[in-house]
Design a protein around this motif. Structure first.
Motif, PDB file in Angstrom:
ATOM      1  N   ARG A  48       0.737  -0.856  -0.162  1.00  0.00           N
ATOM      2  CA  ARG A  48       0.376   0.149  -0.033  1.00  0.00           C
ATOM      3  C   ARG A  48       1.100   1.229  -0.067  1.00  0.00           C
ATOM      4  NH1 ARG A  48      -1.525  -2.746   4.154  1.00  0.00           N
ATOM      5  NH2 ARG A  48      -0.984  -1.432   5.714  1.00  0.00           N
ATOM      6  N   LEU A  49       0.418   2.171  -0.456  1.00  0.00           N
ATOM      7  CA  LEU A  49       0.751   3.576  -0.579  1.00  0.00           C
ATOM      8  C   LEU A  49       1.311   4.418   0.617  1.00  0.00           C
ATOM      9  CD1 LEU A  49       1.922   6.116  -2.332  1.00  0.00           C
ATOM     10  CD2 LEU A  49      -0.495   6.582  -2.515  1.00  0.00           C
ATOM     11  N   GLU A  50       0.563   3.816   2.254  1.00  0.00           N
ATOM     12  CA  GLU A  50       1.265   4.388   3.257  1.00  0.00           C
ATOM     13  C   GLU A  50       2.631   3.378   3.709  1.00  0.00           C
ATOM     14  OE1 GLU A  50      -1.669   1.093   6.211  1.00  0.00           O
ATOM     15  OE2 GLU A  50      -2.127   2.625   5.296  1.00  0.00           O
ATOM     16  N   GLN A  51       2.820   2.649   3.688  1.00  0.00           N
ATOM     17  CA  GLN A  51       3.772   1.398   3.193  1.00  0.00           C
ATOM     18  C   GLN A  51       5.490   1.591   2.951  1.00  0.00           C
ATOM     19  OE1 GLN A  51       1.633  -2.217   2.459  1.00  0.00           O
ATOM     20  NE2 GLN A  51       3.062  -2.535   3.799  1.00  0.00           N
ATOM     21  N   CYS A  52       5.115   3.295   1.661  1.00  0.00           N
ATOM     22  CA  CYS A  52       6.378   3.194   1.228  1.00  0.00           C
ATOM     23  C   CYS A  52       6.557   4.924   1.410  1.00  0.00           C
ATOM     24  CB  CYS A  52       5.578   3.291  -0.607  1.00  0.00           C
ATOM     25  SG  CYS A  52       4.796   1.852  -0.597  1.00  0.00           S
ATOM     26  N   HIS A  53       7.990   5.130   1.153  1.00  0.00           N
ATOM     27  CA  HIS A  53       8.682   6.443   1.726  1.00  0.00           C
ATOM     28  C   HIS A  53       9.615   6.596   0.702  1.00  0.00           C
ATOM     29  CE1 HIS A  53      10.591   9.406   3.368  1.00  0.00           C
ATOM     30  NE2 HIS A  53      11.854   9.394   2.877  1.00  0.00           N
ATOM     31  N   LEU A  54       8.494   7.595  -0.564  1.00  0.00           N
ATOM     32  CA  LEU A  54       8.528   7.594  -1.976  1.00  0.00           C
ATOM     33  C   LEU A  54       9.769   9.226  -2.384  1.00  0.00           C
ATOM     34  CD1 LEU A  54       6.360   5.604  -3.860  1.00  0.00           C
ATOM     35  CD2 LEU A  54       8.840   5.202  -3.332  1.00  0.00           C
ATOM     36  N   PRO A  55      11.028   9.628  -2.208  1.00  0.00           N
ATOM     37  CA  PRO A  55      11.384  10.813  -1.475  1.00  0.00           C
ATOM     38  C   PRO A  55      11.377  11.648  -3.675  1.00  0.00           C
ATOM     39  CG  PRO A  55      12.617   9.650  -1.132  1.00  0.00           C
ATOM     40  CD  PRO A  55      11.740   8.762  -1.273  1.00  0.00           C
ATOM     41  N   GLU A  56      11.592  12.571  -3.425  1.00  0.00           N
ATOM     42  CA  GLU A  56      12.017  12.674  -5.070  1.00  0.00           C
ATOM     43  C   GLU A  56      13.319  12.316  -5.593  1.00  0.00           C
ATOM     44  OE1 GLU A  56      11.416  16.858  -5.966  1.00  0.00           O
ATOM     45  OE2 GLU A  56       8.867  16.669  -5.560  1.00  0.00           O
ATOM     46  N   THR A  57      14.480  12.924  -4.492  1.00  0.00           N
ATOM     47  CA  THR A  57      15.450  11.787  -4.968  1.00  0.00           C
ATOM     48  C   THR A  57      16.480  11.129  -3.376  1.00  0.00           C
ATOM     49  OG1 THR A  57      16.485  13.742  -3.803  1.00  0.00           O
ATOM     50  CG2 THR A  57      16.008  14.187  -5.802  1.00  0.00           C
ATOM     51  N   GLY A  58      17.287  10.243  -3.831  1.00  0.00           N
ATOM     52  CA  GLY A  58      18.117   9.586  -2.989  1.00  0.00           C
ATOM     53  C   GLY A  58      17.324   8.434  -2.472  1.00  0.00           C
ATOM     54  N   TRP A  59      17.246   7.847  -1.833  1.00  0.00           N
ATOM     55  CA  TRP A  59      16.868   6.511  -2.008  1.00  0.00           C
ATOM     56  C   TRP A  59      15.901   5.872  -0.811  1.00  0.00           C
ATOM     57  CZ3 TRP A  59      19.173   0.932  -1.620  1.00  0.00           C
ATOM     58  CH2 TRP A  59      20.853   0.754  -2.606  1.00  0.00           C
ATOM     59  N   GLY A  60      14.833   5.428  -1.011  1.00  0.00           N
ATOM     60  CA  GLY A  60      13.045   4.753  -0.433  1.00  0.00           C
ATOM     61  C   GLY A  60      13.769   4.121  -0.019  1.00  0.00           C
ATOM     62  N   LEU A  61      12.134   4.040   0.941  1.00  0.00           N
ATOM     63  CA  LEU A  61      11.998   2.502   1.639  1.00  0.00           C
ATOM     64  C   LEU A  61      10.667   2.337   1.511  1.00  0.00           C
ATOM     65  CD1 LEU A  61      13.680   1.303   4.310  1.00  0.00           C
ATOM     66  CD2 LEU A  61      11.837   2.992   5.829  1.00  0.00           C
ATOM     67  N   LEU A  62       9.893   0.918   1.439  1.00  0.00           N
ATOM     68  CA  LEU A  62       8.972   0.166   2.203  1.00  0.00           C
ATOM     69  C   LEU A  62       8.976  -1.036   3.476  1.00  0.00           C
ATOM     70  CD1 LEU A  62       9.064  -1.232  -2.117  1.00  0.00           C
ATOM     71  CD2 LEU A  62       8.580   0.789  -1.456  1.00  0.00           C
ATOM     72  N   ASN A  63       7.694   0.150   3.624  1.00  0.00           N
ATOM     73  CA  ASN A  63       7.989  -1.202   5.279  1.00  0.00           C
ATOM     74  C   ASN A  63       6.559  -2.272   5.219  1.00  0.00           C
ATOM     75  OD1 ASN A  63       8.176  -0.982   8.112  1.00  0.00           O
ATOM     76  ND2 ASN A  63       6.782  -0.289   8.514  1.00  0.00           N
ATOM     77  N   LEU A  64       7.515  -3.536   5.090  1.00  0.00           N
ATOM     78  CA  LEU A  64       6.623  -4.348   4.606  1.00  0.00           C
ATOM     79  C   LEU A  64       5.485  -5.188   5.771  1.00  0.00           C
ATOM     80  CD1 LEU A  64       8.465  -6.325   1.835  1.00  0.00           C
ATOM     81  CD2 LEU A  64       7.150  -5.244   1.635  1.00  0.00           C
ATOM     82  N   THR A  65       4.439  -5.131   5.733  1.00  0.00           N
ATOM     83  CA  THR A  65       3.384  -5.875   6.744  1.00  0.00           C
ATOM     84  C   THR A  65       2.855  -7.333   6.384  1.00  0.00           C
ATOM     85  OG1 THR A  65       1.766  -4.516   6.287  1.00  0.00           O
ATOM     86  CG2 THR A  65       3.470  -3.560   8.265  1.00  0.00           C
ATOM     87  N   GLY A  66       2.565  -7.421   5.351  1.00  0.00           N
ATOM     88  CA  GLY A  66       2.311  -9.026   5.733  1.00  0.00           C
ATOM     89  C   GLY A  66       1.902  -9.336   4.271  1.00  0.00           C
ATOM     90  N   GLY A  67       0.840 -10.321   3.934  1.00  0.00           N
ATOM     91  CA  GLY A  67       0.810 -10.365   2.312  1.00  0.00           C
ATOM     92  C   GLY A  67      -0.542 -10.807   2.159  1.00  0.00           C
ATOM     93  N   VAL A  68      -0.675 -10.873   0.758  1.00  0.00           N
ATOM     94  CA  VAL A  68      -2.501 -11.068   0.288  1.00  0.00           C
ATOM     95  C   VAL A  68      -1.695 -12.951  -0.676  1.00  0.00           C
ATOM     96  CG1 VAL A  68      -4.155 -11.464  -0.702  1.00  0.00           C
ATOM     97  CG2 VAL A  68      -2.921  -9.103   0.246  1.00  0.00           C
TER      98      VAL A  68
END
Length: 210
Positions: free
Chosen positions: A110-130
């Motif tokens: 989900r988008l709320e799990q994603c830190h997607l800055p305009e520049t540099g590294w991002g971060l995905l905070n995974l919580t589970g799966g379907v």
């Protein structure tokens, strides 16, 4: 008992099963026998006195079967150029390569799990799966069930850093396709979960050329 243990080492087609699969099956078999002891069918677990080691199975990955970064770029580009669902699944497969995510985790992202800055590294905070479970195996009668991260507690999370080039891909994906009603990045035409058959067919088309 030895015949049963030997059978656990094989798949249905008679070929050797992976070592992890054999260990998991042996553990399940032992639990069944423990339940039999608890219900009075056996005095002791008959596996307790048997010395048995599962045959060695090579679980290593052949390096020649792993695509290099240039090949991955070509594969993802080929996916994006397909008609229909292809452009929508380019970032989907990118999650598996750049963030080492399981398909079930990508479907759940989900988008709320994603830190997607305009520049540099991002971060995905995974919580589970379907995962597809079937209506008969879910409490609410739905076909899919949301599970926690594999081999982790129900509330555990897994932060995954993402390189700048893939952050750009995810940002472009959201801008182009938006998100599902509950914020999922990936959806089918009806807004529901992406099915394994759909992404499997899409991946096999460019994959067959390598």
């Amino acid at each position: 008992m030895r015949r049963a243990l030997d059978a656990l080492c094989l798949k249905l087609d008679g070929k050797p099963a992976a070592a992890k699969t054999t260990r998991r099956k042996r553990s399940a078999f032992s639990e069944v026998l423990n339940m039999a002891v608890e219900n009075g069918y056996f005095v002791d677990n008959p596996l307790a006195g048997i010395r048995w080691n599962a045959p060695s199975v090579e679980d290593g990955v052949d390096p020649a079967s792993v695509p290099n970064p240039l090949q991955v770029a070509r594969l993802l580009s080929a996916v994006g150029q397909q008609r229909g669902r292809g452009p929508h699944l380019e970032a989907f497969f990118g999650c598996m390569y750049f963030a080492a995510m399981r398909p079930a985790e990508v479907i759940h992202l989900r988008l709320e799990q994603c830190h997607l800055p305009e520049t540099g590294w991002g971060l995905l905070n995974l919580t589970g799966g379907v995962v597809p479970a079937g209506k008969d195996w879910t409490d609410d009668g739905e076909v899919y069930a949301i599970h926690s991260l594999k081999r982790r507690a129900a509330t555990a999370t897994r932060p995954v850093p993402t390189p700048p080039q893939f952050v750009h891909v995810l940002r472009a994906h959201v801008e182009r396709f938006d998100v599902a009603s509950e914020g999922r990045l990936f959806q089918n035409q009806a807004g529901n979960y992406v099915e394994a058959a759909a992404y499997g067919i899409t991946w096999s088309r460019p994959g067959s050329t390598f």
